[in-house]
Design an enzyme around this catalytic site. Structure first.
Site, PDB file in Angstrom:
ATOM      1  N   ARG A  32      45.728  53.880  48.343  1.00  0.00           N
ATOM      2  CA  ARG A  32      46.231  54.242  49.678  1.00  0.00           C
ATOM      3  C   ARG A  32      47.441  53.425  50.115  1.00  0.00           C
TER       4      ARG A  32
ATOM      5  N   ASP B 260      27.841  55.463  58.943  1.00  0.00           N
ATOM      6  CA  ASP B 260      29.248  55.545  59.330  1.00  0.00           C
ATOM      7  C   ASP B 260      29.422  54.569  60.495  1.00  0.00           C
TER       8      ASP B 260
ATOM      9  N   ARG C 295      29.449  55.245  54.114  1.00  0.00           N
ATOM     10  CA  ARG C 295      29.222  56.687  54.305  1.00  0.00           C
ATOM     11  C   ARG C 295      28.650  57.359  53.067  1.00  0.00           C
TER      12      ARG C 295
ATOM     13  N   GLY D  74      44.877  38.395  50.399  1.00  0.00           N
ATOM     14  CA  GLY D  74      46.148  39.008  49.992  1.00  0.00           C
ATOM     15  C   GLY D  74      45.813  40.130  49.021  1.00  0.00           C
ATOM     16  N   PRO D  75      46.820  40.656  48.309  1.00  0.00           N
ATOM     17  CA  PRO D  75      46.578  41.839  47.483  1.00  0.00           C
ATOM     18  C   PRO D  75      45.655  41.596  46.278  1.00  0.00           C
ATOM     19  N   ILE D  76      44.661  42.458  46.179  1.00  0.00           N
ATOM     20  CA  ILE D  76      43.682  42.415  45.088  1.00  0.00           C
ATOM     21  C   ILE D  76      43.490  43.860  44.650  1.00  0.00           C
TER      22      ILE D  76
ATOM     23  N   PHE E 247      45.943  53.414  55.194  1.00  0.00           N
ATOM     24  CA  PHE E 247      46.916  54.094  54.324  1.00  0.00           C
ATOM     25  C   PHE E 247      48.301  53.749  54.829  1.00  0.00           C
TER      26      PHE E 247
ATOM     27  N   TYR F  98      48.235  40.302  57.018  1.00  0.00           N
ATOM     28  CA  TYR F  98      49.141  40.796  58.064  1.00  0.00           C
ATOM     29  C   TYR F  98      48.449  40.970  59.423  1.00  0.00           C
TER      30      TYR F  98
ATOM     31  N   GLY G 249      30.443  48.537  53.532  1.00  0.00           N
ATOM     32  CA  GLY G 249      31.371  48.869  52.451  1.00  0.00           C
ATOM     33  C   GLY G 249      30.997  48.153  51.165  1.00  0.00           C
TER      34      GLY G 249
HETATM   35  C1  LIG Z   1      48.261  44.256  49.990  1.00  0.00           C
HETATM   36  C2  LIG Z   1      47.709  43.223  50.916  1.00  0.00           C
HETATM   37  C3  LIG Z   1      47.185  43.745  52.186  1.00  0.00           C
HETATM   38  C4  LIG Z   1      46.192  44.811  51.974  1.00  0.00           C
HETATM   39  C5  LIG Z   1      45.378  45.205  52.956  1.00  0.00           C
HETATM   40  C6  LIG Z   1      44.402  46.199  52.730  1.00  0.00           C
HETATM   41  C7  LIG Z   1      43.706  46.670  53.731  1.00  0.00           C
HETATM   42  C8  LIG Z   1      42.729  47.746  53.574  1.00  0.00           C
HETATM   43  O1  LIG Z   1      42.090  48.056  54.534  1.00  0.00           O
HETATM   44  S1  LIG Z   1      42.455  48.494  52.064  1.00  0.00           S
HETATM   45  C9  LIG Z   1      41.041  49.535  52.293  1.00  0.00           C
HETATM   46  C10 LIG Z   1      41.380  50.869  51.864  1.00  0.00           C
HETATM   47  N1  LIG Z   1      40.174  51.666  51.751  1.00  0.00           N
HETATM   48  C11 LIG Z   1      40.007  52.778  52.429  1.00  0.00           C
HETATM   49  O2  LIG Z   1      40.853  53.205  53.179  1.00  0.00           O
HETATM   50  C12 LIG Z   1      38.706  53.476  52.192  1.00  0.00           C
HETATM   51  C13 LIG Z   1      38.307  54.441  53.279  1.00  0.00           C
HETATM   52  N2  LIG Z   1      39.373  55.390  53.607  1.00  0.00           N
HETATM   53  C14 LIG Z   1      39.158  56.695  53.903  1.00  0.00           C
HETATM   54  O3  LIG Z   1      38.045  57.178  53.890  1.00  0.00           O
HETATM   55  C15 LIG Z   1      40.349  57.554  54.295  1.00  0.00           C
HETATM   56  O4  LIG Z   1      41.498  57.089  53.654  1.00  0.00           O
HETATM   57  C16 LIG Z   1      40.583  57.566  55.835  1.00  0.00           C
HETATM   58  C17 LIG Z   1      40.870  56.173  56.373  1.00  0.00           C
HETATM   59  C18 LIG Z   1      41.760  58.504  56.133  1.00  0.00           C
HETATM   60  C19 LIG Z   1      39.356  58.066  56.586  1.00  0.00           C
HETATM   61  O5  LIG Z   1      38.835  59.222  56.012  1.00  0.00           O
HETATM   62  P1  LIG Z   1      38.299  60.447  56.936  1.00  0.00           P
HETATM   63  O6  LIG Z   1      37.754  61.473  56.002  1.00  0.00           O
HETATM   64  O7  LIG Z   1      37.438  59.971  58.003  1.00  0.00           O
HETATM   65  O8  LIG Z   1      39.616  60.933  57.645  1.00  0.00           O
HETATM   66  P2  LIG Z   1      40.517  62.232  57.457  1.00  0.00           P
HETATM   67  O9  LIG Z   1      39.847  63.334  58.199  1.00  0.00           O
HETATM   68  O10 LIG Z   1      40.878  62.461  56.046  1.00  0.00           O
HETATM   69  O11 LIG Z   1      41.833  61.772  58.238  1.00  0.00           O
HETATM   70  C20 LIG Z   1      41.793  61.374  59.602  1.00  0.00           C
HETATM   71  C21 LIG Z   1      43.194  61.561  60.182  1.00  0.00           C
HETATM   72  O12 LIG Z   1      44.094  60.705  59.441  1.00  0.00           O
HETATM   73  C22 LIG Z   1      45.156  61.518  58.886  1.00  0.00           C
HETATM   74  N3  LIG Z   1      45.557  60.961  57.581  1.00  0.00           N
HETATM   75  C23 LIG Z   1      44.761  60.764  56.520  1.00  0.00           C
HETATM   76  N4  LIG Z   1      45.479  60.246  55.508  1.00  0.00           N
HETATM   77  C24 LIG Z   1      46.755  60.163  55.945  1.00  0.00           C
HETATM   78  C25 LIG Z   1      47.989  59.714  55.327  1.00  0.00           C
HETATM   79  N5  LIG Z   1      48.022  59.256  54.078  1.00  0.00           N
HETATM   80  N6  LIG Z   1      49.108  59.753  56.070  1.00  0.00           N
HETATM   81  C26 LIG Z   1      49.090  60.197  57.355  1.00  0.00           C
HETATM   82  N7  LIG Z   1      47.945  60.633  57.997  1.00  0.00           N
HETATM   83  C27 LIG Z   1      46.819  60.622  57.288  1.00  0.00           C
HETATM   84  C28 LIG Z   1      44.519  62.892  58.729  1.00  0.00           C
HETATM   85  O13 LIG Z   1      45.503  63.898  58.607  1.00  0.00           O
HETATM   86  C29 LIG Z   1      43.693  62.985  60.003  1.00  0.00           C
HETATM   87  O14 LIG Z   1      44.498  63.236  61.110  1.00  0.00           O
HETATM   88  P3  LIG Z   1      44.636  64.732  61.718  1.00  0.00           P
HETATM   89  O15 LIG Z   1      45.261  65.573  60.637  1.00  0.00           O
HETATM   90  O16 LIG Z   1      45.514  64.591  62.916  1.00  0.00           O
HETATM   91  O17 LIG Z   1      43.250  65.203  62.044  1.00  0.00           O
HETATM   92  N1  LIG Z   2      42.105  45.079  48.138  1.00  0.00           N
HETATM   93  C1  LIG Z   2      43.023  44.422  48.846  1.00  0.00           C
HETATM   94  O1  LIG Z   2      44.141  44.171  48.371  1.00  0.00           O
HETATM   95  C2  LIG Z   2      42.716  43.962  50.233  1.00  0.00           C
HETATM   96  C3  LIG Z   2      41.585  44.371  50.907  1.00  0.00           C
HETATM   97  N2  LIG Z   2      41.362  43.876  52.167  1.00  0.00           N
HETATM   98  C4  LIG Z   2      40.139  44.215  52.892  1.00  0.00           C
HETATM   99  O2  LIG Z   2      39.045  44.088  52.034  1.00  0.00           O
HETATM  100  C5  LIG Z   2      38.012  44.984  52.447  1.00  0.00           C
HETATM  101  C6  LIG Z   2      37.554  45.797  51.269  1.00  0.00           C
HETATM  102  O3  LIG Z   2      38.622  46.584  50.784  1.00  0.00           O
HETATM  103  P1  LIG Z   2      38.650  47.132  49.278  1.00  0.00           P
HETATM  104  O4  LIG Z   2      37.413  46.718  48.585  1.00  0.00           O
HETATM  105  O5  LIG Z   2      39.946  46.783  48.708  1.00  0.00           O
HETATM  106  O6  LIG Z   2      38.660  48.708  49.519  1.00  0.00           O
HETATM  107  P2  LIG Z   2      37.526  49.823  49.408  1.00  0.00           P
HETATM  108  O7  LIG Z   2      38.154  51.106  49.810  1.00  0.00           O
HETATM  109  O8  LIG Z   2      36.861  49.750  48.083  1.00  0.00           O
HETATM  110  O9  LIG Z   2      36.460  49.370  50.501  1.00  0.00           O
HETATM  111  C7  LIG Z   2      36.340  49.925  51.768  1.00  0.00           C
HETATM  112  C8  LIG Z   2      34.876  50.248  52.005  1.00  0.00           C
HETATM  113  O10 LIG Z   2      34.707  50.635  53.356  1.00  0.00           O
HETATM  114  C9  LIG Z   2      33.773  51.689  53.403  1.00  0.00           C
HETATM  115  N3  LIG Z   2      34.017  52.492  54.588  1.00  0.00           N
HETATM  116  C10 LIG Z   2      35.144  53.146  54.922  1.00  0.00           C
HETATM  117  N4  LIG Z   2      34.980  53.837  56.064  1.00  0.00           N
HETATM  118  C11 LIG Z   2      33.705  53.579  56.465  1.00  0.00           C
HETATM  119  C12 LIG Z   2      32.941  54.005  57.582  1.00  0.00           C
HETATM  120  N5  LIG Z   2      33.442  54.810  58.506  1.00  0.00           N
HETATM  121  N6  LIG Z   2      31.666  53.556  57.699  1.00  0.00           N
HETATM  122  C13 LIG Z   2      31.138  52.723  56.763  1.00  0.00           C
HETATM  123  N7  LIG Z   2      31.820  52.292  55.688  1.00  0.00           N
HETATM  124  C14 LIG Z   2      33.090  52.723  55.548  1.00  0.00           C
HETATM  125  C15 LIG Z   2      34.006  52.485  52.131  1.00  0.00           C
HETATM  126  O11 LIG Z   2      32.809  53.179  51.721  1.00  0.00           O
HETATM  127  P3  LIG Z   2      32.543  54.743  52.016  1.00  0.00           P
HETATM  128  O12 LIG Z   2      33.740  55.478  51.587  1.00  0.00           O
HETATM  129  O13 LIG Z   2      31.294  55.020  51.243  1.00  0.00           O
HETATM  130  O14 LIG Z   2      32.285  54.839  53.494  1.00  0.00           O
HETATM  131  C16 LIG Z   2      34.354  51.383  51.134  1.00  0.00           C
HETATM  132  O15 LIG Z   2      33.215  50.974  50.427  1.00  0.00           O
HETATM  133  C17 LIG Z   2      38.581  45.790  53.597  1.00  0.00           C
HETATM  134  O16 LIG Z   2      38.213  45.204  54.815  1.00  0.00           O
HETATM  135  C18 LIG Z   2      40.077  45.652  53.399  1.00  0.00           C
HETATM  136  O17 LIG Z   2      40.772  45.797  54.608  1.00  0.00           O
HETATM  137  C19 LIG Z   2      42.212  43.021  52.784  1.00  0.00           C
HETATM  138  C20 LIG Z   2      43.341  42.620  52.156  1.00  0.00           C
HETATM  139  C21 LIG Z   2      43.680  43.036  50.821  1.00  0.00           C
END
Ligand SMILES: CCC/C=C/C=C/C(=O)SCCNC(=O)CCNC(=O)[C@H](O)C(C)(C)COP(=O)(O)OP(=O)(O)OC[C@H]1O[C@@H](n2cnc3c(N)ncnc32)[C@H](O)[C@@H]1OP(=O)(O)O
Ligand SMILES: NC(=O)C1=CN([C@@H]2O[C@H](COP(=O)(O)OP(=O)(O)OC[C@H]3O[C@@H](n4cnc5c(N)ncnc54)[C@H](OP(=O)(O)O)[C@@H]3O)[C@@H](O)[C@H]2O)C=CC1
Length: 299
Positions: free
Chosen positions: A215, A81, A55, A205-207, A113, A163, A30
């Site tokens: 999401r 992936d 990806r 924490g949140p950034i 999400f 969390y 990532g």
């Molecule tokens: C604030 C302090 C704490 C913060 C913590 C933060 C933590 C983090 O991890 S932040 C990182 C966030 N970054 C990302 O999520 C980046 C990558 N994300 C994605 O690519 C997508 O959001 C996803 C995770 C959904 C994966 O994408 P992909 O194309 O592989 O999946 P889909 O085919 O779109 O979806 C898969 C199934 O999930 C269902 N779905 C998607 N979005 C939602 C939604 N918002 N609500 C409910 N369900 C959702 C989607 O419908 C698919 O299910 P199905 O329909 O049954 O096939």
């Molecule tokens: N921002 C915040 O407030 C916080 C973030 N975090 C953690 O920090 C990390 C980074 O998050 P952040 O930078 O905010 O979010 P981003 O969405 O920018 O980063 C997530 C990365 O993961 C990659 N990724 C997602 N799915 C796959 C996959 N299947 N294979 C390979 N790579 C994948 C994405 O790239 P691509 O789509 O090209 O695959 C993307 O670059 C995560 O672990 C998140 O949980 C934790 C706490 C707070």
């Protein structure tokens, strides 16, 4: 931002001495966006040759070009992936050809999400847990086995979240998977020290990053509430995580293994304490409350 944030300005420059990662190879999943990009930039500025994997190859390539043109150090982009163990094996083979096995591995890729749990489909659950827990495990096992075979030590770092310990409603697949990642890394810290491997965890924490906030707070309605419970009065900055990650992965931290480091401006403890909401009580209200308490007789 809250007024007290002026006491806690972020220092966003690179913290470690120049050359701290010279002749080192760092692998960051990532690494094309958000925090992964910031960690790649910092390690590259410190002399590392970086390999970033996710990806979206176009996103990775653009990040790689931008960072290497700024730092003069190579950044390689490899499509992968992490949910697919065969894709992970191919990615590691490509890295071996490009740079050799890495000294630093950062498992940062994630998916998430907000969603009420009763609305989650099995595939939604699988999608998040596959990226976060299985993806981290596949990358760690594939690299770990090859490093052990080559008798080379390495620093492994996982990015989880605050969390992971407490659990959290509305992000249940992420909370479950991040807790699993922490168990995986603590377990391997105990098991693989004998092969020269360290395993540590950073809980941010949140950034604000586009990936996370689009999401987790799509309307922007929750950001103010988030900031109001952070004692330092502001969100974190990607560079703050990047400097900590660089330290944990560096030769200055060779005695650190199995550590879980929270970097959240104090948000976790602020949410946890039973009486912390009393910070809203005004001095006049305290006067009245104190008088009431002092006037109490007997139990
Ligand atoms: C604030 C302090 C704490 C913060 C913590 C933060 C933590 C983090 O991890 S932040 C990182 C966030 N970054 C990302 O999520 C980046 C990558 N994300 C994605 O690519 C997508 O959001 C996803 C995770 C959904 C994966 O994408 P992909 O194309 O592989 O999946 P889909 O085919 O779109 O979806 C898969 C199934 O999930 C269902 N779905 C998607 N979005 C939602 C939604 N918002 N609500 C409910 N369900 C959702 C989607 O419908 C698919 O299910 P199905 O329909 O049954 O096939
Ligand atoms: N921002 C915040 O407030 C916080 C973030 N975090 C953690 O920090 C990390 C980074 O998050 P952040 O930078 O905010 O979010 P981003 O969405 O920018 O980063 C997530 C990365 O993961 C990659 N990724 C997602 N799915 C796959 C996959 N299947 N294979 C390979 N790579 C994948 C994405 O790239 P691509 O789509 O090209 O695959 C993307 O670059 C995560 O672990 C998140 O949980 C934790 C706490 C707070």
């Amino acid at each position: 931002q809250l007024v007290q944030s002026t006491f806690f300005p972020p220092a966003e420059g690179v913290m470690l001495p120049t050359g701290s990662f010279s002749n080192r190879v760092a692998f960051i999943t990532g690494g094309g966006t958000g925090l992964g990009r910031a960690m790649t930039s910092t390690l590259s500025q410190l002399g590392a040759q970086c390999v970033i994997a996710s990806r979206k190859l176009d996103v990775l390539q653009q990040t790689a070009e931008e960072i290497s043109s700024q730092t003069g150090n190579k950044v390689h982009a490899v499509e992968c992936d992490v949910r697919d163990p065969q894709a992970v094996a191919r990615c590691v083979e490509r890295m071996e050809t490009l740079t050799g096995l890495p000294d630093v591995i950062i498992n940062n890729a994630a998916g998430n999400f907000v969603c009420p749990s009763e609305r989650l489909s099995p595939n939604a659950w699988r999608s998040i847990t596959d990226i976060v827990l299985n993806g981290t495990a596949f990358v760690t096992l594939e690299l770990g086995k090859r490093l052990i075979q080559s008798r080379k030590g390495a620093s492994f770092l996982a990015i989880t979240t605050i969390y992971a310990e407490s659990g959290s409603g509305f992000v249940v697949p992420s909370a479950s998977a991040k807790a699993g990642v922490e168990a995986l890394y603590k377990s391997l810290a105990a098991e693989w020290g004998r092969y020269g491997h360290r395993f540590n965890i950073i809980q941010p924490g949140p950034i604000r990053t586009k990936g996370a906030f689009s999401r987790l707070d799509p309307t922007g309605a929750f950001e103010k509430a988030m900031i109001s419970r952070i004692p330092t009065g502001r969100l974190g900055k990607p560079a703050e995580i990047a400097n900590l990650a660089a330290f944990v992965s560096s030769d200055y931290a060779t005695w650190m293994s199995g550590a879980v480091i929270r970097l959240d401006g104090g948000e976790y403890v602020s949410m946890a304490g039973e009486f912390n909401e009393l910070r809203r009580v005004t001095p006049d209200q305290w006067k009245m409350m104190e008088a009431m308490i002092r006037n109490t007789r007997g139990s």
